[in-house]
Design a protein around this motif. Structure first.
Motif, PDB file in Angstrom:
ATOM      1  N   ALA A   1      -2.498   7.723  16.044  1.00 48.09           N
ATOM      2  CA  ALA A   1      -3.887   7.896  15.637  1.00 48.09           C
ATOM      3  C   ALA A   1      -4.061   9.243  14.964  1.00 48.09           C
ATOM      4  O   ALA A   1      -3.618  10.262  15.468  1.00 48.09           O
ATOM      5  N   HIS A   2      -4.692   9.250  13.819  1.00 45.79           N
ATOM      6  CA  HIS A   2      -4.889  10.497  13.087  1.00 45.79           C
ATOM      7  C   HIS A   2      -5.911  10.289  11.988  1.00 45.79           C
ATOM      8  O   HIS A   2      -6.247   9.180  11.623  1.00 45.79           O
ATOM      9  N   ALA A   3      -6.400  11.388  11.489  1.00 48.12           N
ATOM     10  CA  ALA A   3      -7.240  11.363  10.297  1.00 48.12           C
ATOM     11  C   ALA A   3      -6.593  12.318   9.324  1.00 48.12           C
ATOM     12  O   ALA A   3      -6.292  13.451   9.663  1.00 48.12           O
ATOM     13  N   SER A   4      -6.336  11.884   8.114  1.00 51.23           N
ATOM     14  CA  SER A   4      -5.591  12.737   7.188  1.00 51.23           C
ATOM     15  C   SER A   4      -6.155  12.660   5.784  1.00 51.23           C
ATOM     16  O   SER A   4      -6.847  11.727   5.424  1.00 51.23           O
ATOM     17  N   LYS A   5      -5.817  13.699   5.001  1.00 52.54           N
ATOM     18  CA  LYS A   5      -6.183  13.721   3.596  1.00 52.54           C
ATOM     19  C   LYS A   5      -4.935  13.449   2.794  1.00 52.54           C
ATOM     20  O   LYS A   5      -3.933  14.116   2.949  1.00 52.54           O
ATOM     21  N   LYS A   6      -4.970  12.453   1.936  1.00 57.77           N
ATOM     22  CA  LYS A   6      -3.837  12.183   1.081  1.00 57.77           C
ATOM     23  C   LYS A   6      -4.321  11.571  -0.211  1.00 57.77           C
ATOM     24  O   LYS A   6      -5.440  11.094  -0.303  1.00 57.77           O
TER      25      LYS A   6
ATOM     26  N   THR B   1       5.768  18.164   2.323  1.00 59.74           N
ATOM     27  CA  THR B   1       5.703  16.715   2.304  1.00 59.74           C
ATOM     28  C   THR B   1       6.867  16.133   1.528  1.00 59.74           C
ATOM     29  O   THR B   1       7.600  16.845   0.841  1.00 59.74           O
ATOM     30  N   PHE B   2       7.064  14.839   1.657  1.00 60.21           N
ATOM     31  CA  PHE B   2       8.068  14.131   0.872  1.00 60.21           C
ATOM     32  C   PHE B   2       7.481  13.784  -0.488  1.00 60.21           C
ATOM     33  O   PHE B   2       6.265  13.575  -0.614  1.00 60.21           O
ATOM     34  N   PRO B   3       8.318  13.688  -1.506  1.00 59.52           N
ATOM     35  CA  PRO B   3       7.792  13.340  -2.832  1.00 59.52           C
ATOM     36  C   PRO B   3       7.001  12.043  -2.840  1.00 59.52           C
ATOM     37  O   PRO B   3       6.009  11.915  -3.556  1.00 59.52           O
ATOM     38  N   LYS B   4       7.413  11.073  -2.035  1.00 60.13           N
ATOM     39  CA  LYS B   4       6.741   9.772  -2.042  1.00 60.13           C
ATOM     40  C   LYS B   4       5.503   9.742  -1.157  1.00 60.13           C
ATOM     41  O   LYS B   4       4.671   8.840  -1.275  1.00 60.13           O
ATOM     42  N   ALA B   5       5.380  10.703  -0.254  1.00 64.34           N
ATOM     43  CA  ALA B   5       4.276  10.654   0.704  1.00 64.34           C
ATOM     44  C   ALA B   5       2.957  11.076   0.089  1.00 64.34           C
ATOM     45  O   ALA B   5       1.908  10.500   0.366  1.00 64.34           O
ATOM     46  N   LYS B   6       2.970  12.127  -0.736  1.00 61.21           N
ATOM     47  CA  LYS B   6       1.768  12.628  -1.402  1.00 61.21           C
ATOM     48  C   LYS B   6       0.648  12.900  -0.407  1.00 61.21           C
ATOM     49  O   LYS B   6      -0.520  12.618  -0.661  1.00 61.21           O
ATOM     50  N   ILE B   7       0.992  13.440   0.725  1.00 61.00           N
ATOM     51  CA  ILE B   7      -0.014  13.722   1.749  1.00 61.00           C
ATOM     52  C   ILE B   7      -0.310  15.212   1.765  1.00 61.00           C
ATOM     53  O   ILE B   7       0.576  16.033   1.555  1.00 61.00           O
ATOM     54  N   ASP B   8      -1.585  15.564   1.967  1.00 58.14           N
ATOM     55  CA  ASP B   8      -2.012  16.954   1.892  1.00 58.14           C
ATOM     56  C   ASP B   8      -2.337  17.566   3.247  1.00 58.14           C
ATOM     57  O   ASP B   8      -2.129  18.742   3.460  1.00 58.14           O
TER      58      ASP B   8
ATOM     59  N   MET C   1      -0.829  20.831   7.378  1.00 59.10           N
ATOM     60  CA  MET C   1      -1.052  20.863   5.935  1.00 59.10           C
ATOM     61  C   MET C   1       0.291  20.904   5.218  1.00 59.10           C
ATOM     62  O   MET C   1       1.271  21.424   5.756  1.00 59.10           O
ATOM     63  N   SER C   2       0.314  20.358   4.023  1.00 59.31           N
ATOM     64  CA  SER C   2       1.543  20.352   3.241  1.00 59.31           C
ATOM     65  C   SER C   2       1.525  21.389   2.119  1.00 59.31           C
ATOM     66  O   SER C   2       2.580  21.725   1.594  1.00 59.31           O
ATOM     67  N   THR C   3       0.334  21.876   1.764  1.00 55.24           N
ATOM     68  CA  THR C   3       0.150  22.750   0.589  1.00 55.24           C
ATOM     69  C   THR C   3       0.885  22.159  -0.611  1.00 55.24           C
ATOM     70  O   THR C   3       1.520  22.868  -1.385  1.00 55.24           O
ATOM     71  N   ARG C   4       0.802  20.823  -0.731  1.00 57.26           N
ATOM     72  CA  ARG C   4       1.442  20.131  -1.853  1.00 57.26           C
ATOM     73  C   ARG C   4       0.932  20.688  -3.174  1.00 57.26           C
ATOM     74  O   ARG C   4       1.681  20.843  -4.125  1.00 57.26           O
TER      75      ARG C   4
END
Length: 391
Positions: free
Chosen positions: A148-153, A228-235, A250-253
């Protein structure tokens, strides 16, 4: 010739435990036609020794020879190619059983990248599977699901590929693995709200972001930065450890000052609203792209977090008033003066103006990088250096 179907050779060969050399079939055909090997050599226009070596099994059938034999015996060239392939496959050594198991693991998880980042040790398959179960906190690899989570991606979660979902899942659990070893005081919502109110004093100078990890720790919020992973695109992500300790990853992508503060405030809004708290691991809430204009497609908690983050970066009333007074010709001098008045770094103002104006290139050079500064005090994993956690 007795066999004229293209696939017949493979069918016959597949039924044999010991597949014969294609020369056996050629010898039988020569006998059926009452031809000598020198007759076939004459037809093919090759030395008799060449035919002899094929018939005796000392030489294989090349693609060119398969075409020539096809013309000689009036069959498809693939007949002889298939005979040769079946023979060679029967003589090939069986692969290591670990190949199939590694392929299965890689099809489910980004194992190779996890090993590269030192999240896992490169070892034999049984131990690798044990590491994966420990990493995902499961006793069965088939039972691993999103926590369970809430994320920005970025992107629409519903259209993510299996590889993207696997990369996101691995990233989330790496954040969890790192933050589970942190020692923080009990979470205090009151302290967090006070900290958020005081954050603007750190939003003028990029170097001041180094204070964020310490401030969040004092509030009982565990914070980590994981590449993050290149395919994940998660922030970013927010979830709750043991349903009581908030975790923000945070990933600071996008290594930009505006993105850092927007994502951080967005995730802290999830914390304040207890989004993701008390859900089961199977009840997943994943954010869609916060930078898009499709806000009406977002769930209420994401709309709320987006609005809080935008107003935090640049007070909405101030931004709208500035835009109405200066648009459509807003120069850099105007932006610098406005940023100075509201006590924000110009790059943060530019980030909000770009979305308002739908001009991502507008004064982009003012959006400075900040990862190097926040990394001074945060737990960071990635960019060639793994976090110091127990595997």
């Amino acid at each position: 010739m007795t066999y004229t179907e293209e696939g017949r050779a493979m069918s016959i060969a597949s039924c044999m435990t010991d597949v014969p050399h294609p020369g056996v079939f050629i010898a039988e055909e020569l006998e059926a036609r009452d031809w000598l090997q020198r007759d076939l050599a004459y037809i093919l226009g090759v030395p008799e020794q060449t035919v002899n070596m094929i018939v005796s099994g000392k030489r294989g059938i090349s693609p060119e020879m398969a075409k020539a034999l096809g013309d000689a015996f009036d069959v498809a060239p693939a007949f002889f190619s298939n005979l040769q392939n079946a023979y060679e496959m029967s003589k090939a050594r069986a692969p290591d059983p670990a190949v199939a198991r590694r392929a299965l693991l890689q099809s489910i998880f980004p194992v190779r990248e996890m090993i590269k980042r030192a999240w896992l040790e490169d070892t034999d398959v049984p131990l690798l599977e044990a590491q994966l179960m420990r990493f995902f906190r499961r006793n069965d690899l088939t039972a691993i699901t999103h926590m369970a989570h809430a994320s920005k991606k970025s992107g629409d979660y519903a259209t993510d590929t299996p590889a993207q979902l696997a990369a996101q899942l691995a990233w989330l659990f790496r954040v969890r693995q790192i933050c589970s070893e942190m020692i923080t005081p009990a979470y205090s919502e009151a302290r967090l709200r006070q900290a958020i109110a005081e954050f603007p004093r750190y939003m003028v100078d990029p170097e001041e972001v180094r204070h964020v990890p310490r401030i969040l720790n004092d509030c009982g919020v565990r914070f980590a930065i994981v590449e993050t992973f290149p395919k994940a695109k998660i922030d970013g992500v927010c979830f709750w450890e043991d349903h009581q300790t908030p975790v923000v990853g945070m990933s600071t992508r996008f290594d930009r000052i505006d993105n850092f503060w927007f994502v951080l405030r967005h995730e802290l809004e999830h914390v304040l609203n207890k989004d993701g708290r008390g859900k089961s691991d199977e009840d997943v809430s994943v954010d869609t792209d916060l930078q898009s204009d499709n806000a009406h497609h977002l769930p209420p908690e994401e709309v709320r977090a987006n609005a809080a983050a935008a107003d935090f970066c640049v007070p909405t009333e101030e931004l709208n008033s500035f835009f109405l007074r200066k648009a459509p010709y807003i120069g850099e001098k105007d932006v610098l003066g406005f940023a100075r008045r509201i006590q924000r770094h110009p790059g943060i103002v530019v980030g909000q103006l770009q979305r308002l104006m739908e001009r991502p290139e507008y004064l982009a050079r003012l959006k400075v990088k900040v990862r190097q500064f926040v990394a001074q005090s945060a737990v960071v994993d990635g960019w060639g250096v793994p976090a110091p956690v127990q595997l």
